[in-house]
Design an enzyme around this catalytic site. Structure first.
Site, PDB file in Angstrom:
ATOM      1  N   PRO A   1       0.840  -1.310  -0.077  1.00 44.44           N
ATOM      2  CA  PRO A   1       0.022   0.034   0.032  1.00 44.44           C
ATOM      3  C   PRO A   1       0.664   1.158  -0.048  1.00 44.44           C
ATOM      4  CG  PRO A   1      -0.119  -1.132   1.803  1.00 44.44           C
ATOM      5  CD  PRO A   1       0.550  -2.154   1.072  1.00 44.44           C
TER       6      PRO A   1
ATOM      7  N   ARG B   1       5.641  12.312  -2.919  1.00 48.13           N
ATOM      8  CA  ARG B   1       5.110  12.993  -1.662  1.00 48.13           C
ATOM      9  C   ARG B   1       6.398  12.364  -0.849  1.00 48.13           C
ATOM     10  NH1 ARG B   1      -1.335  11.616  -2.075  1.00 48.13           N
ATOM     11  NH2 ARG B   1      -0.972  12.454  -4.262  1.00 48.13           N
TER      12      ARG B   1
ATOM     13  N   TYR C   1      11.397   9.214   1.585  1.00 43.57           N
ATOM     14  CA  TYR C   1      11.347   8.217   0.577  1.00 43.57           C
ATOM     15  C   TYR C   1      12.138   8.328  -0.679  1.00 43.57           C
ATOM     16  CZ  TYR C   1       7.505   5.933   3.685  1.00 43.57           C
ATOM     17  OH  TYR C   1       7.046   5.616   4.611  1.00 43.57           O
TER      18      TYR C   1
ATOM     19  N   GLU D   1      12.243  -9.611   2.160  1.00 45.13           N
ATOM     20  CA  GLU D   1      11.695  -8.396   2.668  1.00 45.13           C
ATOM     21  C   GLU D   1      12.582  -6.993   2.558  1.00 45.13           C
ATOM     22  OE1 GLU D   1      10.885  -8.574   6.708  1.00 45.13           O
ATOM     23  OE2 GLU D   1       9.988  -6.511   7.038  1.00 45.13           O
TER      24      GLU D   1
HETATM   25  O1  CA2 Z   1      10.680   1.992   4.021  1.00 45.52           O
HETATM   26  C1  CA2 Z   1       9.538   1.323   3.401  1.00 45.52           C
HETATM   27  O2  CA2 Z   1       9.914   0.853   2.554  1.00 45.52           O
HETATM   28  C2  CA2 Z   1       8.328   0.930   4.054  1.00 45.52           C
HETATM   29  O3  CA2 Z   1       7.988  -0.086   3.700  1.00 45.52           O
HETATM   30  C3  CA2 Z   1       7.341   2.158   3.149  1.00 45.52           C
HETATM   31  C4  CA2 Z   1       6.143   2.107   3.915  1.00 45.52           C
HETATM   32  C5  CA2 Z   1       5.827   2.066   5.489  1.00 45.52           C
HETATM   33  O4  CA2 Z   1       4.498   1.951   5.954  1.00 45.52           O
HETATM   34  C6  CA2 Z   1       6.973   0.932   6.031  1.00 45.52           C
HETATM   35  O5  CA2 Z   1       6.874   1.333   7.514  1.00 45.52           O
HETATM   36  C7  CA2 Z   1       8.223   1.225   5.434  1.00 45.52           C
HETATM   37  C8  CA2 Z   1       5.118   3.173   3.487  1.00 45.52           C
HETATM   38  C9  CA2 Z   1       4.919   3.184   1.891  1.00 45.52           C
HETATM   39  C10 CA2 Z   1       4.322   4.387   1.445  1.00 45.52           C
HETATM   40  O6  CA2 Z   1       5.007   5.296   0.704  1.00 45.52           O
HETATM   41  C11 CA2 Z   1       4.876   6.712   0.472  1.00 45.52           C
HETATM   42  C12 CA2 Z   1       5.633   6.987  -0.711  1.00 45.52           C
HETATM   43  C13 CA2 Z   1       5.144   8.680  -0.656  1.00 45.52           C
HETATM   44  C14 CA2 Z   1       4.263   9.263  -0.084  1.00 45.52           C
HETATM   45  C15 CA2 Z   1       3.707   8.557   1.130  1.00 45.52           C
HETATM   46  C16 CA2 Z   1       3.932   7.048   1.277  1.00 45.52           C
END
Ligand code: CA2
Length: 146
Positions: free
Chosen positions: A10, A18, A23, A100
């Site tokens: 998700p 964003r 990220y 993972e």
């Molecule tokens: O660091 C990661 O790859 C995560 O799996 C990313 C997830 C987060 O819930 C995990 O704790 C760590 C969130 C992905 C959402 O990515 C976004 C990207 C841009 C804007 C908002 C969310």
């Protein structure tokens, strides 16, 4: 041809649009290209997918378990990592190795991100290397393969 399945959970469709401070600015389409190039360099085919739905991720893991020419799965389950017993059970139920991946170092972030339901059933874990972690996971898969 032997293939690698890269699954994204998700909100990863928002990557690069964003929260760049967490990220980065790379989009999911860029990550797809990075993975495709990495797999091609290893002589592997690549199937790259994203969903916002837990059950769809589970269906895709079952599918990978049923298809003999899938070498392994690279999984960034997003927030389902921290919540989903169902995802844990699905990975445990299949024989295909699942690596993972997290873009961010989840252990430097909020406490609720420190626990993963995936880690205990993952063949390997790559955390905190940014999107390059996907390439690292793909390169590691041949050594973990069933
Ligand atoms: O660091 C990661 O790859 C995560 O799996 C990313 C997830 C987060 O819930 C995990 O704790 C760590 C969130 C992905 C959402 O990515 C976004 C990207 C841009 C804007 C908002 C969310």
């Amino acid at each position: 041809m032997t293939s690698v399945l890269v699954l994204n959970g998700p909100n990863l469709n928002l990557l690069g649009t964003r929260r760049p401070e967490v990220y980065g600015t790379t989009t999911l389409a860029d990550v797809d290209r990075l993975c495709r190039d990495t797999a091609a360099g290893l002589g592997l085919d690549l199937d790259f997918r994203q969903t916002n739905h837990e059950g769809v991720l589970i269906d895709w893991i079952h599918e990978a378990g049923d298809v003999r020419d899938v070498l392994g799965v690279v999984l960034n389950a997003g927030a389902y990592t921290h919540t989903s017993v169902a995802l844990h059970d699905a990975i445990e139920a299949v024989e295909v190795p699942v690596v993972e991946v997290h873009i961010s170092n989840v252990h430097r972030r909020e406490v609720f991100r420190h626990h993963s339901y995936v880690s205990a059933v993952a063949a390997g874990i790559v955390v905190g290397f940014g999107v390059e972690g996907y390439a690292l996971a793909i390169r590691g898969l041949p050594g973990l393969a069933r």
